[in-house]
Design a protein around this motif. Structure first.
Motif, PDB file in Angstrom:
ATOM      1  N   ASN A 331      21.517  56.717  17.224  1.00  0.00           N
ATOM      2  CA  ASN A 331      22.752  55.886  17.133  1.00  0.00           C
ATOM      3  C   ASN A 331      22.572  54.641  18.134  1.00  0.00           C
ATOM      4  O   ASN A 331      23.474  53.674  18.100  1.00  0.00           O
ATOM      5  CB  ASN A 331      23.861  56.640  17.554  1.00  0.00           C
ATOM      6  CG  ASN A 331      24.212  57.765  16.462  1.00  0.00           C
ATOM      7  OD1 ASN A 331      23.760  57.358  15.140  1.00  0.00           O
ATOM      8  ND2 ASN A 331      25.001  58.478  16.585  1.00  0.00           N
ATOM      9  N   LEU A 352      24.283  62.256   7.420  1.00  0.00           N
ATOM     10  CA  LEU A 352      25.799  62.206   7.360  1.00  0.00           C
ATOM     11  C   LEU A 352      26.121  61.252   8.908  1.00  0.00           C
ATOM     12  O   LEU A 352      26.767  60.609   8.790  1.00  0.00           O
ATOM     13  CB  LEU A 352      26.282  63.659   7.618  1.00  0.00           C
ATOM     14  CG  LEU A 352      26.123  64.256   6.110  1.00  0.00           C
ATOM     15  CD1 LEU A 352      27.314  65.263   6.152  1.00  0.00           C
ATOM     16  CD2 LEU A 352      26.613  63.267   5.104  1.00  0.00           C
ATOM     17  N   HIS A 353      25.314  61.863   9.948  1.00  0.00           N
ATOM     18  CA  HIS A 353      25.981  61.180  11.161  1.00  0.00           C
ATOM     19  C   HIS A 353      25.552  59.861  11.416  1.00  0.00           C
ATOM     20  O   HIS A 353      26.008  59.015  11.913  1.00  0.00           O
ATOM     21  CB  HIS A 353      25.639  62.312  12.251  1.00  0.00           C
ATOM     22  CG  HIS A 353      24.181  61.971  12.981  1.00  0.00           C
ATOM     23  ND1 HIS A 353      23.750  60.887  13.928  1.00  0.00           N
ATOM     24  CD2 HIS A 353      23.143  62.746  12.966  1.00  0.00           C
ATOM     25  CE1 HIS A 353      22.803  61.287  14.398  1.00  0.00           C
ATOM     26  NE2 HIS A 353      22.228  62.374  13.615  1.00  0.00           N
ATOM     27  N   LYS A 356      28.054  57.852   9.234  1.00  0.00           N
ATOM     28  CA  LYS A 356      29.292  57.919   9.886  1.00  0.00           C
ATOM     29  C   LYS A 356      29.218  56.828  11.060  1.00  0.00           C
ATOM     30  O   LYS A 356      30.137  55.939  11.403  1.00  0.00           O
ATOM     31  CB  LYS A 356      29.478  59.283  10.767  1.00  0.00           C
ATOM     32  CG  LYS A 356      30.840  59.284  11.288  1.00  0.00           C
ATOM     33  CD  LYS A 356      31.034  60.534  12.168  1.00  0.00           C
ATOM     34  CE  LYS A 356      32.160  60.682  13.120  1.00  0.00           C
ATOM     35  NZ  LYS A 356      32.165  61.755  13.846  1.00  0.00           N
ATOM     36  N   HIS A 357      27.994  56.734  11.797  1.00  0.00           N
ATOM     37  CA  HIS A 357      27.926  55.629  12.512  1.00  0.00           C
ATOM     38  C   HIS A 357      27.563  54.320  12.135  1.00  0.00           C
ATOM     39  O   HIS A 357      28.108  53.379  12.729  1.00  0.00           O
ATOM     40  CB  HIS A 357      26.640  56.052  13.715  1.00  0.00           C
ATOM     41  CG  HIS A 357      26.486  55.153  14.653  1.00  0.00           C
ATOM     42  ND1 HIS A 357      27.246  55.392  15.693  1.00  0.00           N
ATOM     43  CD2 HIS A 357      25.281  54.227  14.900  1.00  0.00           C
ATOM     44  CE1 HIS A 357      26.891  54.291  16.552  1.00  0.00           C
ATOM     45  NE2 HIS A 357      25.631  53.651  16.160  1.00  0.00           N
ATOM     46  N   ARG A 377      29.007  62.498  -2.086  1.00  0.00           N
ATOM     47  CA  ARG A 377      29.328  61.235  -1.390  1.00  0.00           C
ATOM     48  C   ARG A 377      28.395  60.068  -1.958  1.00  0.00           C
ATOM     49  O   ARG A 377      28.859  59.044  -1.705  1.00  0.00           O
ATOM     50  CB  ARG A 377      29.100  61.337  -0.002  1.00  0.00           C
ATOM     51  CG  ARG A 377      30.150  61.758   1.148  1.00  0.00           C
ATOM     52  CD  ARG A 377      29.746  61.915   2.494  1.00  0.00           C
ATOM     53  NE  ARG A 377      30.698  62.937   2.887  1.00  0.00           N
ATOM     54  CZ  ARG A 377      30.067  64.211   2.828  1.00  0.00           C
ATOM     55  NH1 ARG A 377      28.981  64.609   2.602  1.00  0.00           N
ATOM     56  NH2 ARG A 377      30.918  65.423   3.424  1.00  0.00           N
ATOM     57  N   GLU A 387      36.284  53.827   1.756  1.00  0.00           N
ATOM     58  CA  GLU A 387      35.986  54.752   2.805  1.00  0.00           C
ATOM     59  C   GLU A 387      35.616  55.758   2.302  1.00  0.00           C
ATOM     60  O   GLU A 387      35.749  56.276   0.890  1.00  0.00           O
ATOM     61  CB  GLU A 387      37.356  54.760   3.392  1.00  0.00           C
ATOM     62  CG  GLU A 387      38.675  55.029   2.686  1.00  0.00           C
ATOM     63  CD  GLU A 387      40.033  55.075   3.371  1.00  0.00           C
ATOM     64  OE1 GLU A 387      40.101  54.225   4.178  1.00  0.00           O
ATOM     65  OE2 GLU A 387      40.706  56.184   3.075  1.00  0.00           O
ATOM     66  N   LYS A 389      35.005  60.309   3.549  1.00  0.00           N
ATOM     67  CA  LYS A 389      35.320  61.319   4.428  1.00  0.00           C
ATOM     68  C   LYS A 389      33.923  61.730   4.771  1.00  0.00           C
ATOM     69  O   LYS A 389      33.142  62.180   4.137  1.00  0.00           O
ATOM     70  CB  LYS A 389      36.002  62.247   3.768  1.00  0.00           C
ATOM     71  CG  LYS A 389      36.866  63.046   4.698  1.00  0.00           C
ATOM     72  CD  LYS A 389      37.939  63.999   4.405  1.00  0.00           C
ATOM     73  CE  LYS A 389      38.331  64.902   5.374  1.00  0.00           C
ATOM     74  NZ  LYS A 389      38.882  66.118   4.676  1.00  0.00           N
ATOM     75  N   LEU A 390      33.381  61.759   6.450  1.00  0.00           N
ATOM     76  CA  LEU A 390      32.348  62.325   6.778  1.00  0.00           C
ATOM     77  C   LEU A 390      32.516  62.893   8.020  1.00  0.00           C
ATOM     78  O   LEU A 390      33.282  62.435   9.089  1.00  0.00           O
ATOM     79  CB  LEU A 390      31.266  60.878   7.128  1.00  0.00           C
ATOM     80  CG  LEU A 390      30.514  60.218   5.981  1.00  0.00           C
ATOM     81  CD1 LEU A 390      30.283  59.107   6.466  1.00  0.00           C
ATOM     82  CD2 LEU A 390      29.506  61.062   5.720  1.00  0.00           C
ATOM     83  N   LEU A 391      31.988  64.340   8.004  1.00  0.00           N
ATOM     84  CA  LEU A 391      32.104  65.087   9.182  1.00  0.00           C
ATOM     85  C   LEU A 391      33.556  65.065   9.852  1.00  0.00           C
ATOM     86  O   LEU A 391      33.936  64.693  10.992  1.00  0.00           O
ATOM     87  CB  LEU A 391      31.063  64.600  10.130  1.00  0.00           C
ATOM     88  CG  LEU A 391      29.590  64.493   9.931  1.00  0.00           C
ATOM     89  CD1 LEU A 391      28.679  63.871  10.767  1.00  0.00           C
ATOM     90  CD2 LEU A 391      29.004  65.869   9.492  1.00  0.00           C
ATOM     91  N   GLU A 393      36.090  62.964   9.368  1.00  0.00           N
ATOM     92  CA  GLU A 393      36.547  61.817   9.742  1.00  0.00           C
ATOM     93  C   GLU A 393      36.707  60.877   8.560  1.00  0.00           C
ATOM     94  O   GLU A 393      35.687  60.945   7.580  1.00  0.00           O
ATOM     95  CB  GLU A 393      35.883  60.933  10.744  1.00  0.00           C
ATOM     96  CG  GLU A 393      36.306  61.285  12.289  1.00  0.00           C
ATOM     97  CD  GLU A 393      35.486  60.367  13.207  1.00  0.00           C
ATOM     98  OE1 GLU A 393      35.501  59.381  12.875  1.00  0.00           O
ATOM     99  OE2 GLU A 393      35.494  61.150  14.332  1.00  0.00           O
ATOM    100  N   VAL A 395      35.803  57.363   7.164  1.00  0.00           N
ATOM    101  CA  VAL A 395      34.948  56.279   7.923  1.00  0.00           C
ATOM    102  C   VAL A 395      35.022  55.100   6.620  1.00  0.00           C
ATOM    103  O   VAL A 395      35.067  55.252   5.651  1.00  0.00           O
ATOM    104  CB  VAL A 395      33.586  56.683   7.667  1.00  0.00           C
ATOM    105  CG1 VAL A 395      32.556  55.616   8.192  1.00  0.00           C
ATOM    106  CG2 VAL A 395      33.470  57.835   8.659  1.00  0.00           C
TER     107      VAL A 395
END
Ligand SMILES: [Zn+2]
Length: 467
Positions: A331, A352-353, A356-357, A377, A387, A389-391, A393, A395
């Motif tokens: 990240n 996924l992360h 999200k980032h 997704r 947008e 939804k990821l973990l 949130e 996004v």
């Protein structure tokens, strides 16, 4: 059995959709299952994984797995947890890949249950996993490695042989031979059909013959773009020039190796600069090593390169991210860089992360290089969602989203027809499976029109007599 028993087939998955492959073959009182896959994607599909096992396990003698992808193998630990302990036939390559995949799938199930319990969002208390790592380990003990071309008796009077279909390492089509009404009969499940002249793996073998054919149709209504490598090359050049980040959600098995092989080739040929490629998928790395070991499945070019020192399935600046900490530290990295991470349809895993980032950043490009099933997704991104939804949130999507289906490991319509052209005579009936309805019906139409074969599109849970 003199004269043979009566045979029938029931479609318990990959009928009306692409996931949950399960075909129940009955012969007299005995049954076997061809593929034992998990349903993925839409919630109503995933709920089927949790329903009562749709098979009377007292009659189930054996399981055959055409390849290691979870939508063909990931339900095995579930039936093992319910008491199945018969042999499971699969090619050596598939067996080795399953050794990585099934425990990983089970670990994800356990994680999900733990998370649900922590957050208290499950209707069940405590939330239980679909199956455990222990169930996966028990499943692996049932595997019977079966070489391509070898004939084995898989239950009384029924013989199996695999032939190679490309797609991923170890993938095969499964042919059952048995006697019915005093006649020798064959049922062939194409499995997931691969393509010719591909990277790393040998071409699919000719089909031979079958009285009944189960035919996959994932891309039954499509032709793959021919210039996907050029597009990938341009995307990587752009990423390098703009110091951006290219995120590629990729199946740990198959796609990850294809991408690494292609990037290495482009670097070798001076078509792209060598920028850091983070392979953030422990399973993808293990699978890459397994790919390297199964030299009997390598095509000519792979064999030639493999004889030299460096593994051809690796880019020049490949960075291997093993631990979760290494994964998170990506990240902080500024471009140019490429992140290849699972899962391929962004339904879970480390990608996924990264999404999200990186999705909120316009300097990011997300490359969807494989089939994105309905309800995933990946499909939402492909369809232009603003947008996702990821973990936990929501996004915003400011990144560029690119779709490249030329990296698909599935034959397109033309390639499926070419494979059908290798049949010595038409099957009595061809059942179109493993495709969303538009793909299945387009393929059925074109086979009826051009080949004049008898074609049916079975419904979920439909049963047909093989007489
Ligand atoms: Zn597959």
């Amino acid at each position: 059995m003199a004269g043979g028993a009566t045979a029938s087939l029931q479609f318990l998955g990959a009928a009306g959709g692409v996931t949950g492959s399960k075909f129940l073959f009955s012969y007299g009182d005995d049954q076997l299952l061809i593929d034992c896959g998990l349903f993925q994607g839409l919630k109503e599909l995933r709920q089927r994984n949790w329903a009562q096992v749709p098979i009377d396990l007292r009659h189930l003698r054996s399981v055959i797995l055409t390849h290691a992808h979870i939508d063909h193998s990931g339900y095995l630990p579930r039936i093992v947890s319910k008491g199945f302990n018969g042999p499971v036939f699969a090619t050596p390559g598939t067996c080795e890949l399953l050794g990585v995949m099934l425990p990983d799938a089970a670990y994800l199930q356990e994680e999900e249950a733990r998370y649900a319990n922590q957050k208290g969002y499950s209707r069940h208390s405590p939330a239980l996993p679909l199956y455990t790592v222990q169930d996966a380990e028990t499943s692996l003990k049932l595997l019977r490695p079966t070489k391509v071309g070898e004939s084995v008796e898989v239950m009384d009077g029924v013989f199996l042989d695999f032939s190679r279909v490309g797609h991923i390492l170890g993938a095969g089509s499964a042919r059952l031979s048995f006697e019915a009404n005093g006649q020798k009969r064959t049922l062939l499940d194409s499995g997931d059909l691969g393509r010719c002249n591909r990277r790393i793996l040998k071409d699919p073998e000719p089909a031979g013959m079958a009285d009944w054919l189960l035919l996959e149709s994932t891309y039954g209504n499509r032709m793959h773009a021919k210039d996907s490598e050029i597009e990938l090359r341009n995307l990587i050049k752009e990423t390098a020039e703009q110091r951006g980040c290219l995120v590629i959600p990729a199946f740990a098995i198959g796609r990850t190796q294809d991408l690494l092989y292609t990037i290495r080739k482009m670097e070798d040929e001076g078509e792209i600069p060598a920028i850091p490629v983070h392979v953030d998928s422990p399973m993808g790395l293990e699978a890459t090593q397994i790919y390297g070991r199964h030299t009997d499945e390598h095509n000519f070019e792979m064999t030639r390169l493999h004889d030299k020192e460096r593994c051809p399935i690796s880019s020049r600046h490949m960075v291997i991210d093993k631990t979760p900490e290494q994964s998170k530290s990506i990240n902080n990295l500024k471009g140019p860089l490429i992140i290849i991470s699972a899962s391929g349809m962004a339904t879970g895993g480390r990608v996924l992360h990264h999404l999200k980032h990186r999705l909120p950043n316009s300097g990011t490009t997300v490359l969807l290089a494989g089939y994105q099933a309905e309800g995933t997704r990946g499909r939402l991104l492909q369809d232009g969602a603003k947008e996702v939804k990821l973990l936990g949130e929501v996004v915003p999507v400011r990144a560029k989203i690119k779709v490249l289906d030329g990296f698909s490991a599935h034959a397109d319509q033309g390639e499926i027809l070419r494979w059908l052209g290798t049949f010595k005579k038409p099957p009595r009936t061809t059942y179109i499976v493993h495709g969303e309805p538009p793909a299945a019906s387009a393929l059925a139409d074109v086979i009826r029109e051009r080949l004049k074969w008898k074609v049916e599109i079975p419904k979920y849970q439909q049963k047909v007599e093989l007489t």
